[in-house]
Design an enzyme around this catalytic site. Structure first.
Site, PDB file in Angstrom:
ATOM      1  N   ILE A 151       0.814  -1.029  -0.135  1.00  0.00           N
ATOM      2  CA  ILE A 151      -0.165  -0.101   0.211  1.00  0.00           C
ATOM      3  C   ILE A 151       0.920   1.228  -0.147  1.00  0.00           C
ATOM      4  O   ILE A 151       0.636   2.062  -0.689  1.00  0.00           O
ATOM      5  CB  ILE A 151      -0.786   0.148   1.121  1.00  0.00           C
ATOM      6  N   ALA A 231      -4.228   2.206   8.242  1.00  0.00           N
ATOM      7  CA  ALA A 231      -3.637   0.891   8.411  1.00  0.00           C
ATOM      8  C   ALA A 231      -4.385   0.277   9.448  1.00  0.00           C
ATOM      9  O   ALA A 231      -5.306  -0.510   9.151  1.00  0.00           O
ATOM     10  CB  ALA A 231      -2.241   1.104   8.963  1.00  0.00           C
ATOM     11  N   ARG A 232      -4.143   0.412  10.753  1.00  0.00           N
ATOM     12  CA  ARG A 232      -4.688   0.073  12.029  1.00  0.00           C
ATOM     13  C   ARG A 232      -4.897   1.024  13.102  1.00  0.00           C
ATOM     14  O   ARG A 232      -3.648   1.730  13.108  1.00  0.00           O
ATOM     15  CB  ARG A 232      -4.070  -1.355  12.460  1.00  0.00           C
ATOM     16  N   ASP A 255      -9.437   6.164   8.968  1.00  0.00           N
ATOM     17  CA  ASP A 255     -10.322   5.078   8.525  1.00  0.00           C
ATOM     18  C   ASP A 255     -10.096   3.736   9.408  1.00  0.00           C
ATOM     19  O   ASP A 255     -11.075   3.054   9.272  1.00  0.00           O
ATOM     20  CB  ASP A 255      -9.863   4.379   6.996  1.00  0.00           C
ATOM     21  N   GLU A 260     -12.771  -0.928  17.214  1.00  0.00           N
ATOM     22  CA  GLU A 260     -13.807  -0.645  16.447  1.00  0.00           C
ATOM     23  C   GLU A 260     -14.618  -1.655  16.331  1.00  0.00           C
ATOM     24  O   GLU A 260     -14.043  -2.882  16.562  1.00  0.00           O
ATOM     25  CB  GLU A 260     -13.241  -0.012  14.964  1.00  0.00           C
ATOM     26  N   HIS A 283     -13.687   2.190   8.054  1.00  0.00           N
ATOM     27  CA  HIS A 283     -12.641   1.277   7.774  1.00  0.00           C
ATOM     28  C   HIS A 283     -13.004   0.258   6.457  1.00  0.00           C
ATOM     29  O   HIS A 283     -13.457  -0.706   6.447  1.00  0.00           O
ATOM     30  CB  HIS A 283     -12.640  -0.013   8.892  1.00  0.00           C
ATOM     31  N   GLY A 285     -11.115   0.934   3.536  1.00  0.00           N
ATOM     32  CA  GLY A 285     -10.086   1.053   2.711  1.00  0.00           C
ATOM     33  C   GLY A 285      -9.869   0.171   1.839  1.00  0.00           C
ATOM     34  O   GLY A 285      -9.785   0.569   0.441  1.00  0.00           O
ATOM     35  N   ALA A 286     -10.315  -1.017   1.919  1.00  0.00           N
ATOM     36  CA  ALA A 286     -10.225  -2.458   1.022  1.00  0.00           C
ATOM     37  C   ALA A 286     -11.573  -2.618   0.423  1.00  0.00           C
ATOM     38  O   ALA A 286     -11.734  -3.296  -0.479  1.00  0.00           O
ATOM     39  CB  ALA A 286      -9.990  -3.550   1.763  1.00  0.00           C
TER      40      ALA A 286
END
Length: 399
Positions: A151, A231-232, A255, A260, A283, A285-286
């Protein structure tokens, strides 16, 4: 092969698994206790998840052999317990790189132009061009990258297309690789924070990265800089970021968040999203059609290769280093009982086999076994192996 899928999954992926001869149980809503019950009831060989958490009680609920994370990270899976139980864990790295990079740049542009605030005011009937016409612009601003895997690497050409020079830190980044990408290599995350107008984080979550970006990192950031995390949530100190937003005018696009929800819906209200200058997304992103299809294709590949060969692509929990101190190489006639006698001699010598392979020479007359051993390999053990009439040669190599 029995496959349980406990998350949303592409229909084409479901069809591909069934076409490969797998019996698929699809329960995308199975979470927590319901997942334990589903594993116990379906008795799957393989469990496929996306955001669903896989703790110890799930791993112990049935005869699992493999857990596939349909995504890049795998911090939602109890990998330590899986390893103790002899369960493979695999992921799908690199398949969502473009999608996450696109969202990261969307957040960067949104922070600079305050797009979410524009939309909110206009929907509320407020016209405020005087306030929102004060963007800095991204051209010529330095983008700092923390992490340069798939990424992070996908961020580089996008930054260059925006006319943004890039400074990056990654444990694996070399000067040669930086020169190849046309970027500057930083010695530390703090150096990135000090040099960048925009920081974007692209780290996997593990023991080395948990809480890596703390108060000292945010103290080093420039006043008014932008910070993006796709990311996280756990790689940053969220309280320290909140302080930087309040005290230094840092703007943040997030994100991901610590704690979460694991499901698609639920109650969640982290305090940081109430701060002016913080934009939060869910969250996602993907979560593009392109990325999800690529991830589903990779998950199917992992399962079908495992079913056909017993090997696991992208496995993350096999030991990279073992306690083995010696390799014994045995050339032997390819006859029944040779390896059994060899392993019996090794067992009687009190040695533990760490890794082993046996390959046959062309023609099928002879073979060679390579066995990595933990313990003291004595001459008596070597002689016991050599004593077999079907053993042609024994070689010992120190590791």
């Amino acid at each position: 092969m029995q496959v349980l899928i406990a998350d949303s999954f592409e229909s084409a992926g479901l069809d591909a698994l069934r076409a490969a001869g797998c019996e698929v149980t699809y329960q995308p809503a199975a979470k927590d206790a319901a997942l334990v019950e589903a594993v116990a009831a379906a008795a799957p060989d393989v469990l496929i998840v996306r955001s669903t958490k896989v703790p110890e009680d799930v791993l112990r609920a049935g005869p699992l052999k493999l857990v596939v994370r349909a995504g890049a990270g795998y911090n939602t899976i109890d990998v330590a317990t899986a390893s103790r139980l002899g369960i493979y864990v695999a992921n799908c790295p690199g398949k969502n790189s473009v999608a996450v990079a696109e969202l990261a740049f969307g957040l960067i542009a949104a922070l600079d132009r305050r797009i979410a605030d524009n939309v909110a005011d206009l929907r509320a009937g407020v016209w405020n061009k005087a306030e929102y016409g004060k963007a800095r612009g991204l051209f010529g601003r330095t983008l700092g990258l923390i992490g340069l895997g798939g990424i992070g690497s996908a961020m580089v050409p996008r930054a260059q297309a925006f006319g943004m020079p890039v400074v990056a830190w990654s444990r694996s980044l070399t000067d040669a690789r930086a020169a190849e990408l046309g970027i500057v290599r930083a010695e530390s995350p703090l150096e990135v924070a000090a040099q960048a107008d925009v920081v974007s984080v692209h780290l996997a979550l593990n023991g080395a990265t948990r809480g890596l970006l703390g108060a000292d990192f945010f103290a080093a950031m420039r006043p008014g800089a932008y910070f993006v995390n796709t990311a996280r949530g756990e790689v940053i100190d969220q309280d320290a970021l909140a302080a930087a937003v309040r005290d230094k005018g840092v703007r943040a696009g997030l994100d991901v968040f610590a704690g979460e929800p694991s499901g698609g819906k639920g109650e969640f209200h982290p305090d940081i999203v109430d701060l002016p200058g913080v934009y939060g997304t869910h969250h996602i992103g993907a979560s593009t059609d392109q990325a999800q299809q690529a991830i589903a294709d990779e998950a199917v590949r992992i399962v079908t290769v495992f079913a056909a060969t017993g090997e696991v692509p992208n496995v993350v929990n096999l030991a990279r280093v073992t306690p083995a101190g010696r390799t014994v190489i045995i050339r032997h006639l390819d006859r029944p009982g040779v390896l059994a006698a060899t392993l019996d001699a090794i067992s009687r010598g009190g040695l533990n086999v760490q890794e082993m392979e046996n390959v046959v020479f062309s023609g099928g007359e002879a073979a060679v076994a390579r066995i990595n051993l933990e313990g003291t390999l004595t001459d008596a053990v070597v002689q016991a192996i050599r004593a077999n009439d079907s053993v042609l040669d024994v070689q010992v190599i120190a590791l």
